[in-house]
Design a protein around this motif. Structure first.
Motif, PDB file in Angstrom:
ATOM      1  N   GLY A  19       0.905  -1.056   0.036  1.00  0.00           N
ATOM      2  CA  GLY A  19      -0.127   0.027   0.199  1.00  0.00           C
ATOM      3  C   GLY A  19       0.840   1.501   0.278  1.00  0.00           C
ATOM      4  N   TYR A  33       1.585   2.651  -3.497  1.00  0.00           N
ATOM      5  CA  TYR A  33       0.579   3.232  -4.173  1.00  0.00           C
ATOM      6  C   TYR A  33       0.313   4.578  -3.569  1.00  0.00           C
ATOM      7  CZ  TYR A  33      -0.933  -1.202  -6.538  1.00  0.00           C
ATOM      8  OH  TYR A  33      -0.939  -2.250  -7.132  1.00  0.00           O
ATOM      9  N   SER A  34       0.545   4.880  -2.344  1.00  0.00           N
ATOM     10  CA  SER A  34       0.423   5.999  -1.811  1.00  0.00           C
ATOM     11  C   SER A  34       1.476   6.960  -2.029  1.00  0.00           C
ATOM     12  CB  SER A  34       0.420   5.970  -0.301  1.00  0.00           C
ATOM     13  OG  SER A  34      -0.884   5.140   0.243  1.00  0.00           O
ATOM     14  N   GLU A  82      -5.446  11.312  -0.674  1.00  0.00           N
ATOM     15  CA  GLU A  82      -5.555  10.037  -1.315  1.00  0.00           C
ATOM     16  C   GLU A  82      -6.196   8.922  -0.373  1.00  0.00           C
ATOM     17  OE1 GLU A  82      -4.840   5.721  -2.128  1.00  0.00           O
ATOM     18  OE2 GLU A  82      -3.707   6.774  -0.737  1.00  0.00           O
ATOM     19  N   ALA A 117      -9.811   7.164  -0.703  1.00  0.00           N
ATOM     20  CA  ALA A 117     -10.094   5.609  -0.677  1.00  0.00           C
ATOM     21  C   ALA A 117     -10.859   4.946   0.450  1.00  0.00           C
ATOM     22  CB  ALA A 117      -8.461   4.864  -0.407  1.00  0.00           C
ATOM     23  N   THR A 155      -4.475  -0.375  -0.482  1.00  0.00           N
ATOM     24  CA  THR A 155      -4.325   1.025  -0.172  1.00  0.00           C
ATOM     25  C   THR A 155      -4.400   1.376   1.264  1.00  0.00           C
ATOM     26  OG1 THR A 155      -6.446   1.927  -0.805  1.00  0.00           O
ATOM     27  CG2 THR A 155      -4.872   1.687  -2.503  1.00  0.00           C
TER      28      THR A 155
END
Length: 284
Positions: A79, A82-83, A216, A220, A232
């Protein structure tokens, strides 16, 4: 200011504010863990084991498992990728576009400056999360669209931070000399003005990177992030919220991860600010 001088000033500012080194170290550690995730993650982040669902932290699963039996630590490491990708990409895009807009507005001034900055004020009137939510809801929750949405909400901040010093720098003697030599506006703005205001832009980028990661995660959490089973941090908090009373570790780990990264970036931003603030440099 030369690169060597700027680096020396930054190191002195960091030495005067020791927490800045801590912030830089923590952020670089998170980046390293994200890069090395495929090699250090103990399990596949999307592999399900229904017989091991909602297990508390143990030797096999150091941070426990989620409702589908997936390893929390592995999902946390993946995760982070992606962050960080979304946060860094959106911040770089906003910095490039916003700084260009700010420099153009500050350089040309007049009616162009007024119209552009009023447009930025209109964008700033919307909370970043609400504006990002609208854009993602219209375009769809893909990685590219999330980057576009977060970058769009950050452009006004970079435009403002670039405009103010541009107005000041363009009145200096060396800029008048450039005009006398017949240099084009583009060359003056991006070869002679930009390097002298880049430090302020860099400080803003470190602070808005933290904001981008937080935004973000918020998107999510409300269901507008990357589609499951993609791991995420915000999505993990959302999934753990339903079982937070019985299985607190589901939401605790990604929540702490977001807190640590945002806190580290703010400490880093403080150090960078100290390096470029004339008043603080004079005290060192």
């Amino acid at each position: 200011m030369s690169a060597t001088t700027a680096l020396g000033a930054t190191i002195r500012a960091f030495n005067a504010n020791k927490t800045s080194w801590f912030g830089l170290g923590v952020f670089l550690l998170v980046v390293a863990l994200a890069i090395l995730a495929p090699w250090i993650a103990p399990h596949d982040p999307i592999e399900q084991d229904i017989f091991a669902k909602l297990e508390p932290p143990s030797a096999l699963h150091p941070l426990g498992t989620d409702y589908f039996g997936r390893d929390i630590l592995s999902r946390l490491l993946y995760g982070a990728r992606y962050s960080l990708v979304i946060g860094i990409a959106s911040t770089l895009a906003a910095m490039l576009i916003g700084s260009t807009i700010g420099i153009l507005a500050g350089w040309h001034g007049g009616r162009f400056d007024i119209i552009v900055m009023q447009a930025m004020d209109v964008m700033l009137a919307f909370p970043a999360l609400i504006l990002g939510l609208i854009i993602v809801a219209v375009l769809g929750p893909t990685l590219t669209n999330i980057v576009i949405a977060i970058a769009f909400t950050s452009i006004p901040a970079f435009a403002r931070i670039a405009r103010a010093p541009t107005i000041s720098v363009k009145e200096r003697e060396y800029i008048e000399a450039c005009r006398s030599l017949g240099y084009s506006d583009t060359r003056i703005m991006f070869v002679h003005i930009l390097p002298n205001i880049f430090a302020e832009i860099l400080v803003m980028s470190s602070l808005w990177l933290a904001s981008a990661i937080r935004t973000e995660a918020s998107l999510a959490f409300i269901g507008l992030g990357l589609k499951p089973p993609t791991p995420t941090w915000g999505g993990m908090i959302r999934e753990g919220f339903e079982n937070i009373l019985d299985s607190y570790w589901l939401a605790l780990s990604p929540g702490v991860a977001i807190l640590v990264v945002v806190f580290a970036l703010n400490l880093l931003g403080d150090g960078l600010r100290d390096a470029v603030d004339p008043k603080l440099k004079g005290e060192q």
